[in-house]
Design a protein around this motif. Structure first.
Motif, PDB file in Angstrom:
ATOM      1  N   ILE A  73       0.743  -1.105   0.055  1.00  8.83           N
ATOM      2  CA  ILE A  73       0.071  -0.148   0.100  1.00  8.83           C
ATOM      3  C   ILE A  73       0.733   1.222  -0.012  1.00  8.83           C
ATOM      4  O   ILE A  73       1.482   1.529   0.852  1.00  8.83           O
ATOM      5  CB  ILE A  73      -0.881   0.014   1.153  1.00  8.83           C
ATOM      6  CG1 ILE A  73      -1.773  -1.374   1.306  1.00  8.83           C
ATOM      7  CG2 ILE A  73      -1.906   1.120   1.190  1.00  8.83           C
ATOM      8  CD1 ILE A  73      -2.305  -1.361   2.857  1.00  8.83           C
ATOM      9  N   ALA A  74       1.068   1.920  -1.093  1.00 10.27           N
ATOM     10  CA  ALA A  74       1.768   3.033  -1.159  1.00 10.27           C
ATOM     11  C   ALA A  74       1.099   4.234  -0.746  1.00 10.27           C
ATOM     12  O   ALA A  74      -0.079   4.713  -1.109  1.00 10.27           O
ATOM     13  CB  ALA A  74       2.517   3.353  -2.713  1.00 10.27           C
ATOM     14  N   LEU A  75       1.795   5.000   0.099  1.00 12.57           N
ATOM     15  CA  LEU A  75       0.837   6.403   0.786  1.00 12.57           C
ATOM     16  C   LEU A  75       1.878   7.445   0.223  1.00 12.57           C
ATOM     17  O   LEU A  75       3.068   7.581   0.532  1.00 12.57           O
ATOM     18  CB  LEU A  75       1.199   6.285   2.518  1.00 12.57           C
ATOM     19  CG  LEU A  75       1.024   7.586   2.900  1.00 12.57           C
ATOM     20  CD1 LEU A  75      -0.851   7.772   2.640  1.00 12.57           C
ATOM     21  CD2 LEU A  75       1.149   7.218   4.518  1.00 12.57           C
ATOM     22  N   LEU A  76       1.187   7.928  -0.867  1.00 10.71           N
ATOM     23  CA  LEU A  76       2.195   9.119  -1.630  1.00 10.71           C
ATOM     24  C   LEU A  76       2.157  10.451  -1.126  1.00 10.71           C
ATOM     25  O   LEU A  76       1.276  10.945  -0.643  1.00 10.71           O
ATOM     26  CB  LEU A  76       1.395   8.978  -3.115  1.00 10.71           C
ATOM     27  CG  LEU A  76       1.289   7.733  -3.772  1.00 10.71           C
ATOM     28  CD1 LEU A  76       0.412   8.165  -5.163  1.00 10.71           C
ATOM     29  CD2 LEU A  76       2.614   7.303  -4.116  1.00 10.71           C
ATOM     30  N   HIS A  77       3.433  10.748  -0.896  1.00 12.08           N
ATOM     31  CA  HIS A  77       3.864  12.049  -0.365  1.00 12.08           C
ATOM     32  C   HIS A  77       2.923  12.609   0.868  1.00 12.08           C
ATOM     33  O   HIS A  77       2.368  13.734   0.900  1.00 12.08           O
ATOM     34  CB  HIS A  77       3.520  13.372  -1.521  1.00 12.08           C
ATOM     35  CG  HIS A  77       4.400  12.915  -2.876  1.00 12.08           C
ATOM     36  ND1 HIS A  77       4.449  13.600  -3.721  1.00 12.08           N
ATOM     37  CD2 HIS A  77       5.465  11.868  -3.022  1.00 12.08           C
ATOM     38  CE1 HIS A  77       5.152  13.048  -4.573  1.00 12.08           C
ATOM     39  NE2 HIS A  77       5.851  12.131  -4.152  1.00 12.08           N
ATOM     40  N   PRO A  78       3.176  11.768   2.038  1.00 15.53           N
ATOM     41  CA  PRO A  78       2.518  12.175   3.259  1.00 15.53           C
ATOM     42  C   PRO A  78       2.881  13.489   3.828  1.00 15.53           C
ATOM     43  O   PRO A  78       2.241  14.132   4.390  1.00 15.53           O
ATOM     44  CB  PRO A  78       3.089  10.710   4.280  1.00 15.53           C
ATOM     45  CG  PRO A  78       4.091  10.463   3.546  1.00 15.53           C
ATOM     46  CD  PRO A  78       4.187  10.426   2.032  1.00 15.53           C
ATOM     47  N   GLU A  79       4.104  13.884   3.609  1.00 11.93           N
ATOM     48  CA  GLU A  79       4.541  15.228   4.048  1.00 11.93           C
ATOM     49  C   GLU A  79       3.776  16.507   3.155  1.00 11.93           C
ATOM     50  O   GLU A  79       3.787  17.633   3.888  1.00 11.93           O
ATOM     51  CB  GLU A  79       6.072  15.223   4.125  1.00 11.93           C
ATOM     52  CG  GLU A  79       6.846  15.437   2.746  1.00 11.93           C
ATOM     53  CD  GLU A  79       6.863  14.181   2.065  1.00 11.93           C
ATOM     54  OE1 GLU A  79       6.000  13.326   2.087  1.00 11.93           O
ATOM     55  OE2 GLU A  79       8.045  13.841   1.498  1.00 11.93           O
ATOM     56  N   ASP A 117      -5.175  12.092   6.407  1.00  6.70           N
ATOM     57  CA  ASP A 117      -5.717  10.972   5.400  1.00  6.70           C
ATOM     58  C   ASP A 117      -4.739   9.662   5.420  1.00  6.70           C
ATOM     59  O   ASP A 117      -5.233   8.809   4.800  1.00  6.70           O
ATOM     60  CB  ASP A 117      -5.794  11.399   4.300  1.00  6.70           C
ATOM     61  CG  ASP A 117      -7.052  12.610   3.965  1.00  6.70           C
ATOM     62  OD1 ASP A 117      -8.094  12.571   4.655  1.00  6.70           O
ATOM     63  OD2 ASP A 117      -6.798  13.704   3.620  1.00  6.70           O
ATOM     64  N   GLY A 118      -3.402   9.844   5.944  1.00  5.04           N
ATOM     65  CA  GLY A 118      -2.584   8.952   5.801  1.00  5.04           C
ATOM     66  C   GLY A 118      -3.177   7.534   6.795  1.00  5.04           C
ATOM     67  O   GLY A 118      -2.727   6.518   6.517  1.00  5.04           O
ATOM     68  N   GLY A 119      -4.225   7.919   7.719  1.00  2.00           N
ATOM     69  CA  GLY A 119      -4.918   6.688   8.405  1.00  2.00           C
ATOM     70  C   GLY A 119      -5.483   5.937   7.165  1.00  2.00           C
ATOM     71  O   GLY A 119      -5.740   4.651   7.731  1.00  2.00           O
ATOM     72  N   ASN A 120      -5.915   6.361   5.979  1.00  3.77           N
ATOM     73  CA  ASN A 120      -6.515   5.574   5.193  1.00  3.77           C
ATOM     74  C   ASN A 120      -5.564   4.257   4.854  1.00  3.77           C
ATOM     75  O   ASN A 120      -6.129   2.964   4.678  1.00  3.77           O
ATOM     76  CB  ASN A 120      -6.779   6.121   3.927  1.00  3.77           C
ATOM     77  CG  ASN A 120      -7.944   7.028   4.193  1.00  3.77           C
ATOM     78  OD1 ASN A 120      -8.899   6.897   4.762  1.00  3.77           O
ATOM     79  ND2 ASN A 120      -8.092   8.524   3.473  1.00  3.77           N
ATOM     80  N   ALA A 121      -4.322   4.431   4.687  1.00  2.00           N
ATOM     81  CA  ALA A 121      -3.430   3.435   4.531  1.00  2.00           C
ATOM     82  C   ALA A 121      -3.124   2.457   5.426  1.00  2.00           C
ATOM     83  O   ALA A 121      -3.175   1.255   5.319  1.00  2.00           O
ATOM     84  CB  ALA A 121      -1.924   3.978   4.090  1.00  2.00           C
ATOM     85  N   LEU A 122      -3.061   2.951   6.716  1.00  4.69           N
ATOM     86  CA  LEU A 122      -3.257   2.155   7.979  1.00  4.69           C
ATOM     87  C   LEU A 122      -4.425   1.308   8.059  1.00  4.69           C
ATOM     88  O   LEU A 122      -4.412   0.184   8.366  1.00  4.69           O
ATOM     89  CB  LEU A 122      -3.054   3.187   9.226  1.00  4.69           C
ATOM     90  CG  LEU A 122      -1.986   3.887   9.365  1.00  4.69           C
ATOM     91  CD1 LEU A 122      -2.076   4.853  10.485  1.00  4.69           C
ATOM     92  CD2 LEU A 122      -0.734   3.008   9.229  1.00  4.69           C
TER      93      LEU A 122
END
Ligand code: GLN
Length: 255
Positions: free
Chosen positions: A9-15, A22-27
């Protein structure tokens, strides 16, 4: 998907696209796979790093205008489009959703998007759309009412090659035209923050079923259901009483 493989699951450009959590979506996606005995790995992909070509899922979040424009410029190298071509699932929220369209408008002017969704963010709202957002999903998706919150100035118009994720029951959605989000194939864009997949586990499971090629076994989402009911009642309470939504979204009636 072979039973023993690890789902990437790639979390693109979290910074850059992490302002709204929305990084929680990947988790959520990873954890819901693990609960079903499927190994999953979240790979944060930072600006300047190449987008991995082998992930099953790509997740983009919301962000402010300037970081959004930076992320769009970096993601325009074609890697995400190639992933979509080989069947990867993409879930993009707000700034991420706008980036997937043909073009988006920030305060400084228009910027090119990736063109993965037939939509354009060409107008800005006179006042930012901020608040709870409730969506009656497209019946073909087989989902229950979607809950989240929105915070955006850009207004997104859909072209003929996408369909909306659903119909706005409360809030602004794409452009105040009653439509929310966009879906084509395995690419989904939405204005729902929350994180959306924490508030709407059925949507997470829908994305995961596309990856796994099968329905996933149910898990106990009792705690999430209580949160959903509370949020839906907060957003729809008055209208729910007026229109009978309470029964349709199964909000427990408290007296
Ligand atoms: N910067 C974009 C807008 O204001 C997206 C905001 C967001 O991601 N919440 O429309």
């Amino acid at each position: 998907m072979p039973a023993d493989s690890v789902v990437g699951i790639a979390l693109l450009h979290p910074e850059l696209l992490g302002t709204y959590g929305d990084g929680g979506n990947a988790l959520v996606l990873a954890q819901r796979l693990r609960w079903r005995g499927v190994e999953a790995e979240v790979l944060p992909v930072h600006a300047g790093e190449p987008v991995p070509s082998s992930c099953e899922l790509y997740v983009l979040g919301g962000g402010e205008d300037a970081p959004q424009a930076l992320a769009a410029a970096e993601l325009g190298d074609g890697a995400l489009a190639r992933a979509v071509d080989r069947g990867a699932v993409v879930f993009a929220v707000c700034a991420g959703f706008q980036i997937l369209g043909h073009e988006f408008l920030i305060a400084e002017g228009p910027r090119p998007g990736l063109g993965l969704l037939d939509c354009t963010t060409v107008r800005r709202a006179p006042r930012r759309a901020v608040g709870e957002l409730v969506v009656e999903p497209d019946a073909r998706l087989g989902l229950t009412t979607l809950t989240g919150y929105e915070n955006h100035a850009g207004l997104t118009e859909l072209g003929p090659d996408v369909r909306p994720l659903g119909r706005v029951m409360a809030g602004a959605g794409n452009a105040g035209d009653g439509r929310e989000g966009a879906v084509v194939g395995r690419v989904v864009g939405t204005y729902l923050h929350g994180p959306a997949l924490a508030r709407n586990p059925a949507l997470a499971d829908l994305l995961l079923s596309w990856v796994m090629g099968r329905e996933l076994a149910p898990v106990d989402d009792g705690d999430v259901e209580r949160l959903r009911h509370e949020r839906l009642a907060a957003a729809l309470g008055r209208r729910a009483r007026l229109r009978g939504w309470r029964r349709r979204v199964a909000i427990p009636v408290t007296r």
